[in-house]
Design a protein around this motif. Structure first.
Motif, PDB file in Angstrom:
ATOM      1  N   PRO A   1       0.816  -1.153  -0.132  1.00  0.00           N
ATOM      2  CA  PRO A   1       0.137  -0.001  -0.321  1.00  0.00           C
ATOM      3  C   PRO A   1       0.647   1.089  -0.303  1.00  0.00           C
ATOM      4  CG  PRO A   1      -0.192  -0.832   1.857  1.00  0.00           C
ATOM      5  CD  PRO A   1       0.982  -2.021   1.597  1.00  0.00           C
ATOM      6  N   GLU A   2       0.398   1.967  -0.422  1.00  0.00           N
ATOM      7  CA  GLU A   2       1.313   2.995  -0.953  1.00  0.00           C
ATOM      8  C   GLU A   2       1.104   4.376   0.808  1.00  0.00           C
ATOM      9  OE1 GLU A   2       0.836   4.783  -5.053  1.00  0.00           O
ATOM     10  OE2 GLU A   2      -0.343   5.588  -3.729  1.00  0.00           O
ATOM     11  N   VAL A   3       1.716   4.710   1.404  1.00  0.00           N
ATOM     12  CA  VAL A   3       2.168   5.270   2.715  1.00  0.00           C
ATOM     13  C   VAL A   3       3.177   6.516   2.559  1.00  0.00           C
ATOM     14  CG1 VAL A   3       2.811   4.592   5.159  1.00  0.00           C
ATOM     15  CG2 VAL A   3       1.879   3.125   3.675  1.00  0.00           C
ATOM     16  N   SER A   4       2.579   7.356   2.962  1.00  0.00           N
ATOM     17  CA  SER A   4       3.642   8.614   2.718  1.00  0.00           C
ATOM     18  C   SER A   4       4.145   9.093   3.836  1.00  0.00           C
ATOM     19  CB  SER A   4       3.175   9.894   2.067  1.00  0.00           C
ATOM     20  OG  SER A   4       1.759  10.184   3.349  1.00  0.00           O
TER      21      SER A   4
ATOM     22  N   VAL B   1       1.801   1.814   9.988  1.00  0.00           N
ATOM     23  CA  VAL B   1       2.599   1.216   8.303  1.00  0.00           C
ATOM     24  C   VAL B   1       1.846  -0.022   8.534  1.00  0.00           C
ATOM     25  CG1 VAL B   1       3.781   0.734   7.374  1.00  0.00           C
ATOM     26  CG2 VAL B   1       4.243   3.368   8.082  1.00  0.00           C
ATOM     27  N   ALA B   2       2.401  -1.134  10.136  1.00  0.00           N
ATOM     28  CA  ALA B   2       1.648  -1.962   9.482  1.00  0.00           C
ATOM     29  C   ALA B   2       0.580  -2.307   9.809  1.00  0.00           C
ATOM     30  CB  ALA B   2       2.459  -3.076  11.274  1.00  0.00           C
ATOM     31  N   HIS B   3      -0.090  -1.636  10.009  1.00  0.00           N
ATOM     32  CA  HIS B   3      -1.829  -1.675  10.953  1.00  0.00           C
ATOM     33  C   HIS B   3      -2.320  -1.205   9.106  1.00  0.00           C
ATOM     34  CE1 HIS B   3      -2.589  -2.785  15.033  1.00  0.00           C
ATOM     35  NE2 HIS B   3      -2.063  -1.745  15.239  1.00  0.00           N
ATOM     36  N   SER B   4      -1.676  -0.837   8.131  1.00  0.00           N
ATOM     37  CA  SER B   4      -2.042   0.056   7.109  1.00  0.00           C
ATOM     38  C   SER B   4      -2.123  -1.457   6.231  1.00  0.00           C
ATOM     39  CB  SER B   4      -1.720   0.961   6.650  1.00  0.00           C
ATOM     40  OG  SER B   4      -2.003   1.098   5.199  1.00  0.00           O
ATOM     41  N   VAL B   5      -1.215  -1.931   6.225  1.00  0.00           N
ATOM     42  CA  VAL B   5      -0.912  -3.054   5.045  1.00  0.00           C
ATOM     43  C   VAL B   5      -1.482  -4.595   5.901  1.00  0.00           C
ATOM     44  CG1 VAL B   5       1.648  -4.543   4.923  1.00  0.00           C
ATOM     45  CG2 VAL B   5       1.685  -2.774   4.511  1.00  0.00           C
ATOM     46  N   ALA B   6      -1.784  -4.997   6.644  1.00  0.00           N
ATOM     47  CA  ALA B   6      -2.624  -5.669   7.269  1.00  0.00           C
ATOM     48  C   ALA B   6      -3.639  -5.225   6.882  1.00  0.00           C
ATOM     49  CB  ALA B   6      -2.602  -6.025   8.999  1.00  0.00           C
ATOM     50  N   ALA B   7      -4.240  -4.485   7.056  1.00  0.00           N
ATOM     51  CA  ALA B   7      -5.636  -3.717   6.711  1.00  0.00           C
ATOM     52  C   ALA B   7      -6.677  -5.173   5.467  1.00  0.00           C
ATOM     53  CB  ALA B   7      -6.462  -2.372   6.803  1.00  0.00           C
TER      54      ALA B   7
ATOM     55  N   THR C   1       5.395  -9.875   6.626  1.00  0.00           N
ATOM     56  CA  THR C   1       7.140  -8.485   6.494  1.00  0.00           C
ATOM     57  C   THR C   1       8.080  -8.112   5.252  1.00  0.00           C
ATOM     58  OG1 THR C   1       8.460 -10.582   7.080  1.00  0.00           O
ATOM     59  CG2 THR C   1       7.055  -9.461   9.100  1.00  0.00           C
ATOM     60  N   GLN C   2       7.330  -8.765   4.806  1.00  0.00           N
ATOM     61  CA  GLN C   2       8.131  -7.960   2.683  1.00  0.00           C
ATOM     62  C   GLN C   2       7.243  -6.850   2.321  1.00  0.00           C
ATOM     63  OE1 GLN C   2       7.901 -10.265  -0.323  1.00  0.00           O
ATOM     64  NE2 GLN C   2       9.589 -10.230  -0.751  1.00  0.00           N
ATOM     65  N   GLN C   3       5.948  -7.088   2.641  1.00  0.00           N
ATOM     66  CA  GLN C   3       5.429  -5.832   2.137  1.00  0.00           C
ATOM     67  C   GLN C   3       5.377  -4.861   3.464  1.00  0.00           C
ATOM     68  OE1 GLN C   3       0.816  -6.936   1.348  1.00  0.00           O
ATOM     69  NE2 GLN C   3       1.528  -8.903   0.416  1.00  0.00           N
ATOM     70  N   PHE C   4       5.204  -5.507   4.762  1.00  0.00           N
ATOM     71  CA  PHE C   4       5.890  -3.952   5.403  1.00  0.00           C
ATOM     72  C   PHE C   4       6.878  -3.433   5.121  1.00  0.00           C
ATOM     73  CE2 PHE C   4       5.737  -1.553   9.248  1.00  0.00           C
ATOM     74  CZ  PHE C   4       7.727  -1.817   9.465  1.00  0.00           C
ATOM     75  N   MET C   5       7.767  -4.406   5.139  1.00  0.00           N
ATOM     76  CA  MET C   5       9.178  -3.398   4.971  1.00  0.00           C
ATOM     77  C   MET C   5       8.811  -2.326   3.899  1.00  0.00           C
ATOM     78  SD  MET C   5      11.816  -3.398   6.698  1.00  0.00           S
ATOM     79  CE  MET C   5      11.887  -3.956   8.286  1.00  0.00           C
ATOM     80  N   LYS C   6       8.964  -2.638   2.810  1.00  0.00           N
ATOM     81  CA  LYS C   6       8.629  -2.174   1.285  1.00  0.00           C
ATOM     82  C   LYS C   6       8.181  -0.328   1.385  1.00  0.00           C
ATOM     83  CE  LYS C   6       9.494  -1.636  -3.643  1.00  0.00           C
ATOM     84  NZ  LYS C   6      10.534  -1.384  -3.639  1.00  0.00           N
ATOM     85  N   ALA C   7       6.661  -0.996   2.490  1.00  0.00           N
ATOM     86  CA  ALA C   7       6.056   0.058   2.423  1.00  0.00           C
ATOM     87  C   ALA C   7       6.465   1.087   3.992  1.00  0.00           C
ATOM     88  CB  ALA C   7       5.059   0.112   3.328  1.00  0.00           C
TER      89      ALA C   7
END
Length: 306
Positions: free
Chosen positions: A190-193, A200-206, A226-232
């Motif tokens: 997900p795009e996180v500014s 960020v973790a809660h946003s990726v998990a949603a 965790t891979q998606q979280f670290m990218k965001a």
């Protein structure tokens, strides 16, 4: 008198049949097996197999021998008196398990025993019923006795981490899902500014559910999450598997929000967000969300930073 002669070949055949009957109710865990896949192959539910083997979580290890058929063992007799006011911590205990045993909350135990985290220590006596009876003082960090859950002792982190700038992630072209579970193409993060690790973790998990081998916008396993979280979080591309991520990170003794925490010989990983909490993709029944680090059955291997 008639004599009955049994040949060696007949004995061998009978032995083979007996061995097959014995082994049919057990299965040895291989690398890549999950409790869900073994239960499905045996025509059982995950809860039935857990009950047969006295398991409290879905985590299993290669080489384990599991019962897949038979009657569930009878529940052990309760050894703790219902009017007990104190409890001596044993190896393998967690604050969560003790709270359930005495029908109180984790926050109650922390308040009654002046605990500021979920770490507990073998041999210490704690208050489990409130009141004026004082519990033993928690040991200092330098104490060498092993904690009950075999977790690494760490310094408590204040809940005001410095906000890190996060590079905006461009969505990659959608990749068709492959039937092969090994190395699926990572889903766009997900795009996180900007924001801290917890947000960020809660946003990726949603909106995501747990699927073993999953790595998409709606389904992930622990290392895909965790891979998606670290990218965001910081724009870094890390390996897909738990073992690859552990090898790519740097182990730290003072975990900060945004570090990854590994469990049980690097078979599970989550995102540490501070104050003993993490966000992870645990299993099909527990799903993707926030929980205490001490909630995972087993032990903590360490915290890693990228």
């Amino acid at each position: 008198m008639k004599k009955t002669i049994i040949s060696a070949a007949s004995l061998t055949a009978l032995s083979a049949v007996a061995a097959a009957n014995i082994s049919a109710s057990e299965v040895t865990v291989d690398s890549g097996d999950t409790l869900w896949s073994l239960s499905s192959e045996a025509g059982k539910t995950v809860e039935e197999v857990k009950s047969l083997n006295n398991l409290t979580s879905d985590i299993i290890f290669p080489g384990d021998v599991l019962k897949i058929d038979g009657e569930a063992p009878a529940a052990p007799a309760e050894e703790v008196s219902s009017d007990a006011t104190t409890y001596t911590i044993e190896a393998g205990d967690t604050l969560f398990a003790i709270a359930n045993q005495f029908d109180v909350s984790v926050s109650d135990l922390q308040e009654w025993n002046n605990l500021t985290s979920d770490l507990i220590f073998v041999g210490k006596t704690i208050n489990v019923a409130g009141g004026s009876e004082a519990a033993e003082e928690a040991p200092a960090v330098e104490e060498t006795s092993a904690p009950a859950v075999e977790e690494v002792e760490v310094e408590e982190v204040e809940e005001t981490p410095e906000v890190q700038d996060v590079e905006e992630v461009e969505e990659s072209e959608e990749v068709e899902e492959s039937e092969e579970v090994s190395e699926p193409a990572p889903a766009p993060a997900p795009e996180v500014s900007g924001g801290n690790a917890a947000s960020v973790a809660h946003s990726v998990a949603a909106g995501k559910s747990y699927v073993w081998g999953g790595n998409s916008a709606t389904a992930v396993d622990c290392s895909a999450f965790t891979q998606q979280f670290m990218k965001a979080f910081n724009g870094k591309d890390i390996p897909r598997t738990t073992y690859g991520q552990q090898a790519a990170g740097t182990q730290v003794s003072n975990p900060q929000p945004g570090d990854l925490v590994f469990f049980n010989n690097y078979s599970h990983v989550g995102v540490y967000i501070g104050n003993g909490q993490m966000v992870d993709a645990l299993n099909p029944s527990e799903g993707v969300g926030e929980r205490a680090v001490s909630y995972v059955h087993g032990h903590v291997d360490g915290y890693y930073r990228f």
